[in-house]
Design an enzyme around this catalytic site. Structure first.
Site, mmCIF file in Angstrom:
data_model
loop_
_atom_site.group_PDB
_atom_site.id
_atom_site.type_symbol
_atom_site.label_atom_id
_atom_site.label_comp_id
_atom_site.label_asym_id
_atom_site.label_seq_id
_atom_site.Cartn_x
_atom_site.Cartn_y
_atom_site.Cartn_z
ATOM 1 N N ASP A 112 0.857 -1.183 0.000
ATOM 2 C CA ASP A 112 0.000 0.000 0.000
ATOM 3 C C ASP A 112 0.898 1.240 0.000
ATOM 4 O O ASP A 112 2.125 1.132 -0.017
ATOM 5 C CB ASP A 112 -0.976 -0.013 1.197
ATOM 6 C CG ASP A 112 -2.326 0.580 0.797
ATOM 7 O OD1 ASP A 112 -2.338 1.740 0.347
ATOM 8 O OD2 ASP A 112 -3.348 -0.113 0.896
ATOM 9 N N HIS A 183 -2.669 3.173 -4.729
ATOM 10 C CA HIS A 183 -2.126 2.656 -3.466
ATOM 11 C C HIS A 183 -0.690 2.161 -3.674
ATOM 12 O O HIS A 183 -0.304 1.128 -3.142
ATOM 13 C CB HIS A 183 -3.015 1.541 -2.903
ATOM 14 C CG HIS A 183 -4.300 2.035 -2.310
ATOM 15 N ND1 HIS A 183 -4.376 2.594 -1.058
ATOM 16 C CD2 HIS A 183 -5.564 2.095 -2.805
ATOM 17 C CE1 HIS A 183 -5.633 2.949 -0.797
ATOM 18 N NE2 HIS A 183 -6.374 2.671 -1.849
ATOM 19 N N GLU A 245 -9.805 2.676 -5.203
ATOM 20 C CA GLU A 245 -9.461 4.052 -4.846
ATOM 21 C C GLU A 245 -8.253 4.584 -5.619
ATOM 22 O O GLU A 245 -7.286 5.056 -5.016
ATOM 23 C CB GLU A 245 -9.178 4.129 -3.342
ATOM 24 C CG GLU A 245 -10.345 3.667 -2.494
ATOM 25 C CD GLU A 245 -10.012 3.603 -1.003
ATOM 26 O OE1 GLU A 245 -10.880 3.935 -0.201
ATOM 27 O OE2 GLU A 245 -8.881 3.191 -0.651
HETATM 28 C C1 ACM Z 1 -10.973 -0.601 0.423
HETATM 29 O O1 ACM Z 1 -11.514 -0.544 1.533
HETATM 30 N N1 ACM Z 1 -10.310 0.428 -0.068
HETATM 31 C C2 ACM Z 1 -11.054 -1.796 -0.377
#
Ligand code: ACM
Length: 455
Positions: A112, A183, A245
């Site tokens: 991440d 991410h 995201e």
């Molecule tokens: C997530 O909670 N971004 C998968």
């Protein structure tokens, strides 16, 4: 579970086991008699689950017959080892606790913005640089508090193989995830050429980094090399590629570039006999055929995935995110998200469709800096979740609660730092790490906005 009780106590001694392929693969029949204990399993997994049940019965096993089988094949937990690194021994302990609850998929979130945890041959800076951050946030990002303490760690290939083997012995499949193309700030910190001009450190704040992968041929090759290594280490048929995201501000185009990127990765993995497992964002513009969708932004993405013919694993945040606060008691550690009580988790029911493979509870660890904290947030809600995915659809919380008291005694014996049903103890709070509780209405409105691109 079908139980027929008989008088008497089963004879101690060796347990006889056999495979009976007329049973469902994960099903079992446990016979406890005065002449001995016998387990018939549909496969080795079924025998294993019969043994788990036997272990839970304790030393004086009453005579009787139990036949049992799970409702869902995917009984998963996501463990985020990127936000807080978890040493191998702690991961193995967590696998044991999963297996004790007959959970069978460990979705390991390995990378991440805040840390890269998997060694990849040929890319040493991913771990020498990307696995370390100078400090972490204390509490929700809205407060802007940092602890000034370096944090990091990563798994060697040998360690990951050990986790995979240990889990396999307990009938737990490790589904690895390398989150892309967003991410990715930790990887870009290690190799700025993967990004779009960002030349900075591994992210020290929670929240989503705006710095994402560029989509050059070289960067796509990097992703393929990482996935090749992931395939070498993890035998799972499904490989997590994240996809959640991902801001598009750094790109010359919009979401369609991510759709094309995801298709390339799926194609590459298909060449290795694997399928992608991605967050429901990858439905935008159409997910690749065979993609399994982790539907986290409510019920709508699950419906969209099913309508498009994709298999789904349900993990709606307001129902199954175990980082969300367990009560409104001011003593809860870093209360975030919406209120998610034990009963809320127990009452969750996935949509009814043959494309629903099951469900998973997600443990995002921004606010879980230790295994003790993970256990506090996971249990006993994970006990409730285990019944959602194993047991029948018609469940009774009062009946579960009565059995839970006895089960907590088992967790006590295992030294699990579960949250007491009476509420947090003084030591469970986390002073100096304030949270940011949300209302369900606000969160649902936000999710509806987020999923607009699927409509
Ligand atoms: C997530 O909670 N971004 C998968």
């Amino acid at each position: 579970m079908n139980v027929r009780a008989l008088p008497g106590t089963a004879a101690p001694g060796p347990i006889e086991t056999s495979i009976d392929t007329s049973l469902p693969p994960e099903g079992y029949v446990l016979y406890c008699t005065e002449s001995g204990i016998f387990i018939r399993g549909g496969s080795e997994a079924g025998i294993f689950y019969g043994r788990q049940t036997l272990d839970q019965l304790g030393p004086d096993v009453p005579c009787g017959r139990i036949s049992d089988q799970p409702r869902f094949g995917w009984r998963g937990v996501l463990l985020d080892v990127a936000r807080h690194f978890m040493p191998v021994a702690d991961v193995l302990r967590f696998v044991d606790l999963m297996a004790f609850h007959k959970l069978n998929v460990l979705h390991l979130h390995l990378t991440d913005d805040q840390g890269w945890r998997i060694e990849v041959p040929g890319w040493p800076r991913l771990t020498s640089v990307g696995a370390w951050r100078t400090e972490s946030m204390l509490g929700s990002r809205q407060h802007g508090i940092h602890d000034g303490t370096p944090h990091g760690g990563f798994y060697t290939t040998a360690e990951l193989r050990e986790i995979v083997a240990y889990a396999a012995e307990r009938h737990v499949t490790v589904v690895p995830e390398v989150d892309m193309p967003g991410h990715m700030q930790a990887a870009i910190a290690a190799y700025p050429e993967l990004g779009n001009g960002f030349d900075g450190p591994v992210r020290t704040s929670w929240g989503i980094s705006p710095h994402v992968l560029n989509l050059s041929q070289e960067t796509l090759d990097f992703c393929r090399q990482v996935l090749d290594h992931v395939c070498d280490v993890f035998p799972s048929k499904l490989i997590g590629i994240g996809g959640d995201e991902c801001p598009t501000d750094e790109w010359p185009g919009g979401r369609e570039l991510q759709t094309a990127f995801t298709a390339r990765m799926a194609e590459h993995l298909a060449g290795r006999g694997r399928r992608i497992y991605g967050w429901d964002e990858i439905l935008a513009g159409g997910a690749p055929e065979g993609a399994v969708i982790a539907a986290w932004r409510g019920e709508e993405p699950a419906e969209v995935a099913i309508a498009a013919g994709h298999q789904v694993v349900c993990c709606p945040d307001v129902k199954l995110y175990l980082d969300y606060r367990q009560s409104d008691d001011p003593g809860e550690p870093t209360p975030v998200g919406t209120l998610l009580t034990l009963e809320d988790v127990y009452s969750y029911e996935p949509p009814s469709s043959p494309l629903v493979r099951g469900a998973q509870a997600n443990l995002w660890t921004e606010h879980m800096e230790s295994l003790r904290r993970v256990e506090y947030m996971a249990f006993p809600r994970l006990c409730a979740f285990a019944e959602v995915v194993w047991g029948p659809a018609d469940r009774d919380f009062a009946e579960f609660s009565a059995r839970l008291t006895e089960h907590l005694g088992r967790l006590d014996k295992l030294g699990v730092n579960y949250r007491p049903l009476s509420g947090p103890r003084p030591a469970d709070g986390r002073d100096g790490a304030p949270g940011h509780p949300r209302t369900l209405e606000d969160r649902l409105a936000e999710l509806r906005e987020m999923t607009a691109e699927l409509r």
